[in-house]
Design a protein around this motif. Structure first.
Motif, short mmCIF file in Angstrom:
data_model
loop_
_atom_site.label_atom_id
_atom_site.label_comp_id
_atom_site.label_asym_id
_atom_site.label_seq_id
_atom_site.Cartn_x
_atom_site.Cartn_y
_atom_site.Cartn_z
N UNK A 121 -1.02 -0.62 0.32
CA UNK A 121 -0.24 0.34 0.26
C UNK A 121 -0.51 1.38 -0.88
N UNK A 122 -1.65 1.31 -1.79
CA UNK A 122 -1.93 1.99 -2.64
C UNK A 122 -3.34 2.78 -2.40
N UNK A 123 -3.32 4.13 -2.53
CA UNK A 123 -4.56 4.89 -2.22
C UNK A 123 -5.59 4.74 -3.40
N UNK A 124 -5.06 4.11 -4.60
CA UNK A 124 -5.96 3.72 -5.58
C UNK A 124 -7.03 2.60 -5.13
N UNK A 125 -6.11 1.64 -4.54
CA UNK A 125 -6.85 0.44 -4.23
C UNK A 125 -7.94 0.64 -2.90
N UNK A 126 -7.29 1.59 -2.07
CA UNK A 126 -8.12 1.91 -0.81
C UNK A 126 -9.52 2.64 -1.56
N UNK A 127 -9.48 3.59 -2.57
CA UNK A 127 -10.61 4.31 -2.88
C UNK A 127 -11.50 3.48 -3.64
N UNK A 128 -10.79 2.57 -4.47
CA UNK A 128 -11.67 1.16 -5.17
C UNK A 128 -12.41 0.47 -4.21
#
Length: 591
Positions: free
Chosen positions: A210-217
């Motif tokens: 759900x989070x773009x932060x986790x996708x970028x990580x």
């Protein structure tokens, strides 16, 4: 490792039956649809939904995170069905909401209702590692924090909420063992059942991106496939593609399942968990540790690894991980002379992506369906063998096209692996259900009758829209039912193994085609001469009253009393209930 490591354990624990399952994956809403996807060699990998990354879209556009296996409508949830207020539902982690739906569906698949479980010791074990929802909520600052925030973001509530809403009193826990979480949850559930800590268990996992932060990580970690494909064991292996969704299985000791007449997909013979320890790196897999967890699982199961035809791989499709997993399999499953043929392998990640915290349960459901159907679906994206994997020497072969289960002697057996990036390794050993249950699952076609009976299909839901949706799902079932198979089993299941809600319809049918037509009318909110709809009053008990208006004769029930034990038992109960209030005998009256 020594050859003696693979010998049978002196005491083999009781097998655990898989009696129900549910899943929600990319472009897949249930196990039936998942099996169709696998057989048809399709995948669910698409571009990220437009509303998912928001202002981060540009940052993620050039990474592997732009592609993945995404579940539709993760923001949709029927809160009233579970008695949850809209405000609380809005703050709930969608993984909690998905787990509630999967739990209900797994019970229905097993032909059980929450009421049937009562207040017994039913355990809930859910693997989950994502905290995306919490990140999104807390990013919004103090204004978004309400009285429902804490219960909405706490990961432990993913399992606990299911126990609460279904009134289940066994152990309830969310398991985090990185990418091995959901398979470890199954392992813990099996151990809890065998120890007597619980009688029935729901086990599996959920994962939503759900989070773009986790996708970028994930992208910057360096493990993602830049072209959004998992090339498991292929020369093109360049990383994994993220997937999302979840699945649950309903477990019960095999002896209990047989006694209760449950439908059994397969049985879990054994499982094992370990960790790499101080290996060459925190996230680097270790061949020796993976080999040991395999050997340990088969020792505990009392199963000779050479009798296992197929292993559902962890199979991420990474240049580092694939050769290590292959080497461990080759060492643990033995050389060619000990097997009838090569060990067949494949990975569901090529279809739906890597579900991370729910990866293991996805593989287990695929393997369970394969065992039940006696067929191995193709593992996608395999064209050129990875040159770092000596397939002939290791006696391994990737399933490249759908094939019948190899071998004819002994039960079908498969293994399922899941490995976490922190070194936790888990393997589960599956086996074909006993022949007696398979015969029950596939009854012989009924004999033709010149005047087929009318069979009522009872459909119920919380509201008319849900009633229509359920009718649509049932048409898919009846549309694929052979014409020589009657609908009695379906009618019985709909009436006795589902919770009955207030909005109801009865489709009066005679064969699968007629059932499809009648249910299609219900799905489209259209009238049909063989369709009755209405709303039931759930506030009181139901009484059947026989006013005596019709064609009756003296002694008309006497033959039933002599030939039907159920009728005779019920009549005795009625006679005992009436005895204190009347001065005549019911049995004498009906004869």
């Amino acid at each position: 490792m020594h050859e003696s490591d693979s010998t049978k354990s002196p005491t083999v624990p009781e097998p655990i039956a898989v009696i129900g399952m549910s899943c929600r994956l990319a472009q897949v809403k249930d196990p039936r649809a998942f099996w169709h996807m696998l057989r048809e060699q399709r995948h669910g990998i698409t571009e990220v939904p437009e509303d998912r990354w928001g202002p981060w879209a540009d940052d993620l556009a050039e990474t592997g995170a732009r592609l993945g296996g995404f579940v539709d409508d993760v923001d949709h949830f029927d809160a009233s069905f579970f008695g949850i207020s809209p405000r609380e539902a809005e703050m709930m982690d969608p993984q909690q909401r998905l787990t509630l739906e999967l739990g209900w569906e797994a019970l229905e698949d097993a032909r059980l209702t929450p009421a049937a479980l009562g207040r017994n010791r039913t355990g809930v074990f859910v693997g989950a590692i994502s905290g995306d929802h919490a990140a999104l909520v807390l990013r919004g600052g103090p204004a978004l924090i309400t009285q429902h925030t804490m219960t909405g973001v706490e990961r432990g509530l993913i399992a606990n909420r299911l126990s609460y809403h279904l009134d289940l009193h066994g152990p309830s826990m969310t398991v985090d063992a990185a990418q091995a979480s959901s398979l470890v949850a199954v392992h813990v559930a099996v151990e809890s059942l065998r120890s007597g800590e619980c009688d029935v268990a729901l086990a599996g996992g959920v994962h939503l991106n759900l989070s773009p932060e986790s996708a970028l990580a994930a992208a910057r970690f360096g493990g993602l496939s830049p072209d959004g494909r998992s090339y498991t064991f292929d020369a093109r292996a360049n990383g994994f593609v993220r997937g999302e969704g979840g699945g649950l299985v309903l477990l019960k000791p095999l002896s209990r399942a047989l006694e209760d007449g449950d439908h059994v997909y397969c049985v879990i013979r054994g499982s094992a968990v370990n960790n790499d320890g101080a290996s060459e790196g925190l996230t680097r897999p270790d061949t020796d540790a993976q080999e040991e967890v395999l050997r340990h699982a088969y020792r505990r199961a009392g199963v000779d690894p050479s009798t296992v035809a197929y292993v559902e791989l962890h199979g991420t499709g990474t240049p580092l991980g694939d050769p290590i997993e292959a080497a461990a399999l080759g060492a643990a499953f033995g050389p060619a002379e000990q097997r009838e043929g090569p060990l067949l392998v494949g990975s569901a990640k090529t279809n739906v992506g890597h579900l991370e915290g729910a990866a293991g349960i996805t593989g287990l459901i695929k393997a369970a369906l394969s065992i039940k159907h006696g067929e191995l679906p193709a593992s996608l994206n395999f064209e050129q063998p990875n040159p770092e994997i000596p397939f002939t020497e290791l006696n391994l072969r990737v399933v490249r096209e759908a094939t019948a289960w190899p071998g004819s002697e002994g039960p079908r057996r498969a293994g399922v692996s899941a490995f976490g990036m922190g070194g936790t390794n888990c393997h589960v050993v599956l086996e074909q259900a006993p022949a007696s249950t398979e015969a029950e699952n596939d009854p012989a076609p009924v004999q033709e009758d010149p005047a087929p009976p009318v069979i009522p299909l009872l459909v119920s839901a919380r509201d008319t829209d849900a009633l229509s949706e359920l009718a649509t799902r049932l048409t898919d079932l009846t549309d694929h039912l052979p014409q020589d198979r009657d609908l009695t089993d379906l009618a019985t299941a709909l009436t006795t193994t589902r919770t009955l809600f207030e909005h109801r319809a009865v489709a009066l049918t005679t064969d699968p085609t007629h059932a499809t037509h009648t249910l299609t009318a219900l799905a489209n909110h259209q009238p049909h001469p063989d369709l009755v709809t209405g709303t039931a009053d759930l506030t009181g008990p139901i009484a059947f009253v026989f006013p005596g208006q019709g064609s009756q004769w003296t002694g008309m029930a006497a033959q039933l009393l002599d030939t039907s034990p159920v009728f005779a038992q019920t009549m005795r109960a009625c006679a005992d209930a009436l005895a204190p209030h009347i001065d005549w005998n019911l049995h004498d009256a009906v004869r």
